[in-house]
Design an enzyme around this catalytic site. Structure first.
Site, PDB file in Angstrom:
ATOM      1  N   CYS A 108      10.708 -12.740  20.975  1.00  0.00           N
ATOM      2  CA  CYS A 108      11.553 -12.076  19.980  1.00  0.00           C
ATOM      3  C   CYS A 108      13.030 -12.438  20.082  1.00  0.00           C
ATOM      4  O   CYS A 108      13.459 -13.475  19.596  1.00  0.00           O
ATOM      5  CB  CYS A 108      11.351 -10.567  20.058  1.00  0.00           C
ATOM      6  N   SER A 141      13.742  16.545  -8.664  1.00  0.00           N
ATOM      7  CA  SER A 141      14.882  17.170  -9.339  1.00  0.00           C
ATOM      8  C   SER A 141      15.130  16.639 -10.735  1.00  0.00           C
ATOM      9  O   SER A 141      15.874  17.245 -11.497  1.00  0.00           O
ATOM     10  CB  SER A 141      16.140  16.947  -8.504  1.00  0.00           C
TER      11      SER A 141
END
Length: 713
Positions: free
Chosen positions: A176, A362
């Site tokens: 990595c 909402s």
């Protein structure tokens, strides 16, 4: 064609501490690799325990269980006659290391510790748990624990920075972060004649990040030549990160195989046939030879095993894999549709005893984006079932509480109806008919189970209680009240919405007659910029179980909704794009409609800029002002100062809110998330020193401007 080898890169959806499941997925990936003719298989970083174990890496039990799982892999019949590169944490001389174990036919050839740890302090803190092997080309003896001695038939094996020499080639491993360092190990290995290099990663998804990763991986062999296997974990392994796979096999700078970036498949293996003679030909320039002869020497661990067939057989069915004509890169809008959707599915299926998701809808673009991402999740699930993914089908049947023999949902809308619940919680004074209508239409379009209600009676009960206790009746600003009264009355509504949404989340499955009980996970819908500035009420309906958009900017969410409008055939999304962002907490009048950007004193686009400069560029008030004066030429230097000062003021006074933010899907480098990620204090003094420095610079700018005007006259 010369001497060919078939190699495999496996990306796995591992789960932190799921030792049994992780081991089974590793073994299955090895079986698939062998089935496809591979003689070398590489898997993700720390694939046995899972990458995201965090402080569990400090526990001795984790190392014991990892060794037990390695023993199971070593003796498994499907794991023989193939060279294996497996990720595991190991303890050597009472020191913890992040390691690769290179093994073959029940033998451990080499333990290769990670040399450069991922330690950016934001998402990765590997040095908290591991020690880097800061000894290039150094090898020593590792004493095997008894659990492995009987299997391997030895007491000691090599540990350190070495490579593996087979009968036909040389293979080395890096891990990595080592790819991203300026002087990567693959450079020295390549100069030492290593022809195949593996890189196992635990690399997370972030918007617009993959192209950078691909460029680095291609560059690893564009100059050095060779074959490079990059593999990565994929999925949500227990935290806010989503590991986005995209394993690749690269040869001499060309990508010859690429795995998917987003998928619900737990196991994905890619293979490629590569020609070793092409590597040797690519490395022929004399300048490379001069550097190679001066490079430090790696110890070679020898094995008679051969990765290629013993005889050079001309087989047209076994020809080298050609370079890909096009590398797959998703648009940022697609990344938003796919990454958080896959993360939500993993979270849902791995969270025991839940029946789906609940969202306060909402009528604004943030909750709309969250709902659309859940719909995208349902689309992916339905497609995976159609593609024959038995694991997804099994998880879907369990989550939907289907009886044996009952048919699985056939459309995303049908699945949404079973797993996704929405509620619009309005007030007569502050909520507009338009937002209510949008919420109803969106929930209907995606098939969600929707509840529409007003919360006035609950709000009135609280304010009446306060008035009874204090003999004081708070009023909104528009009714003659003070700023404190106005804010308190807004916060009552916001916090009540949180309480109400959790009530519905716990009881709606019972109301709907769901078998087996189980509540719903509540989704938050505050975007990254609102979190950064603190434009939310502490413990309001932004407080939830998880938040799929908490690391995504409002700007990117608008682009996503515009994209989804066409791609998902959802014309209703156009209305959300054209609506003014509003919290709808203050009463509407003929001359006043509450607006987020007016309330904040800055636009969402400006907030994104502040976020990137503060976090990514690491600028304080003065540095930020200096840079923005040069780039925001549409504003005067003093106007830039006012905006910068306003941002830092609200960032400082609201910093405490970020210590309790809902865990969010990480998608932006400047994502604040909670204080585990953004390691800054939450009690700030006035930043007067920086402000005085800016004001001094402003006076200098003004004097220079006056002098220029005088010369012109």
């Amino acid at each position: 064609m010369g001497r060919t080898v078939t190699i495999a890169a496996a990306q796995l959806n591992q789960w932190a501490l799921d030792f049994e499941g992780n081991t089974n997925r590793i073994i299955e990936s090895i079986r698939i690799a062998k089935e496809r003719g591979a003689t070398l298989r590489c898997g993700p970083e720390l694939e046995i325990p899972g990458y995201g174990c965090q402080d569990h890496f400090l526990e001795s039990d984790l190392y014991l269980h990892s060794l037990e799982c390695l023993a199971k892999i070593l003796v498994h019949p499907d794991c023989q006659d193939i060279l294996l590169d497996i990720g595991i944490p190991m303890m050597h001389r009472n020191v913890r290391f992040n390691c690769r174990v290179i093994c073959l036919n029940k033998q451990i050839l080499l333990i290769r510790p990670k040399m450069f740890l991922a330690d950016d302090g934001y998402n990765y803190r590997e040095s908290r748990w591991f020690t880097p092997w800061n000894r290039p080309q150094h090898v020593e003896e590792y004493y095997l624990p008894r659990i492995l001695q009987d299997i391997v038939g030895r007491v000691k094996v090599p540990i350190g920075d070495a490579v593996i020499s087979t009968a036909d080639t040389c293979f080395g491993a890096e891990t990595c972060e080592e790819l991203f360092t300026p002087q990567s190990p693959h450079i020295g290995m390549s100069l030492n004649g290593v022809e195949i290099i593996t890189n196992s990663s635990g690399s997370h998804h972030q918007l617009r990040k993959l192209d950078t990763r691909i460029a680095l991986i291609r560059e690893a062999t564009r100059k050095c030549g060779g074959i490079y296997l990059y593999t990565n974990q994929r999925g949500c392994d227990g935290d806010r990160l989503y590991y986005d796979g995209c394993a690749m096999i690269i040869m001499n700078g060309d990508v010859v195989a690429q795995a998917s970036q987003f998928s619900l498949n737990d196991i994905e293996v890619i293979t490629a046939i590569c020609d070793l003679e092409s590597v040797r030909s690519f490395r022929s320039p004399p300048s490379r030879g001069l550097q190679a002869i001066q490079a430090p020497t790696y110890q070679r661990i020898e094995t008679p095993f051969s990765l290629s067939p013993k005889e050079r057989i001309m087989d047209r069915d076994h020809k080298p894999t050609p370079p890909l004509e096009k590398i797959r890169l998703h648009l940022p809008e697609e990344e938003i549709a796919l990454g958080p959707a896959c993360w939500l599915w993993d979270y849902l299926r791995r969270c025991g005893g839940v029946a789906g998701y609940m969202l306060a809808l909402s009528g604004g673009i943030d909750s709309c984006s969250t709902a659309t991402i859940v719909f995208s999740m349902c689309r992916l699930v339905i497609q995976a079932i159609k593609d024959g993914n038995e694991q997804v089908a099994s998880d879907c049947r369990r989550l939907c509480a289907l009886e044996d023999g009952a048919e699985l949902p056939k459309t995303a809308e049908e699945l949404c109806g079973k797993l996704f619940h929405t509620a619009y919680m309005g007030t007569k004074a502050a909520s507009s008919p338009e937002t209510r209508k949008r919420a109803v239409e969106l929930s209907k379009r995606i098939g969600a189970y929707h509840t529409d209600l007003n919360i006035d009676t609950v709000v009135k009960a609280l304010t009446d209680m306060f008035t009874l206790a204090t003999n004081f009746m708070p009023r909104f600003r528009s009714q003659g009240g003070s700023g404190a009264e106005n804010l308190a009355l807004q916060n009552i509504q916001a916090r009540l919405r949180m309480v109400i949404i959790y009530l519905f989340a716990q009881l709606l499955p019972t109301v709907r007659g769901r078998r087996g009980g189980g509540g719903l996970l509540v989704l938050g819908s505050a975007n990254v910029d609102e979190c950064l500035r603190g434009y939310l009420t502490k413990y309001d309906c932004s407080s939830a179980d998880i938040n799929p958009i908490g690391g995504i900017s409002k700007t990117d969410l608008k682009r996503f909704i515009k994209w989804a409008q066409t791609e998902f055939d959802m014309p209703v999304l156009e209305e959300f794009l054209n609506a003014t962002p509003t919290a709808e907490l203050e009463p509407l009048t003929e001359t006043y409609v509450q607006s987020d950007e007016v309330d904040m004193g800055m636009t969402y686009d400006e907030l994104s800029v502040f976020g990137r400069l503060r976090k990514i560029d690491k600028l304080g008030p003065f540095g930020m002002w200096e840079l923005l004066v040069q780039t925001w030429t549409h504003l005067s230097p003093s106007q830039v100062y006012e905006k910068v000062r306003r941002f830092f003021y609200y960032y400082g006074i609201n910093r405490h809110k970020q210590t309790v933010l809902t865990p969010s899907y990480h998608a932006e480098q400047y994502s604040p998330d909670d204080n585990r990620f953004d390691l800054r204090p939450f009690l700030y003094p006035p930043l007067n020193f920086a402000y005085q420095k800016i004001e001094s610079a402003l006076r200098l700018i003004e004097r220079n401007g006056e002098q220029k005007e005088g010369k012109t006259e």
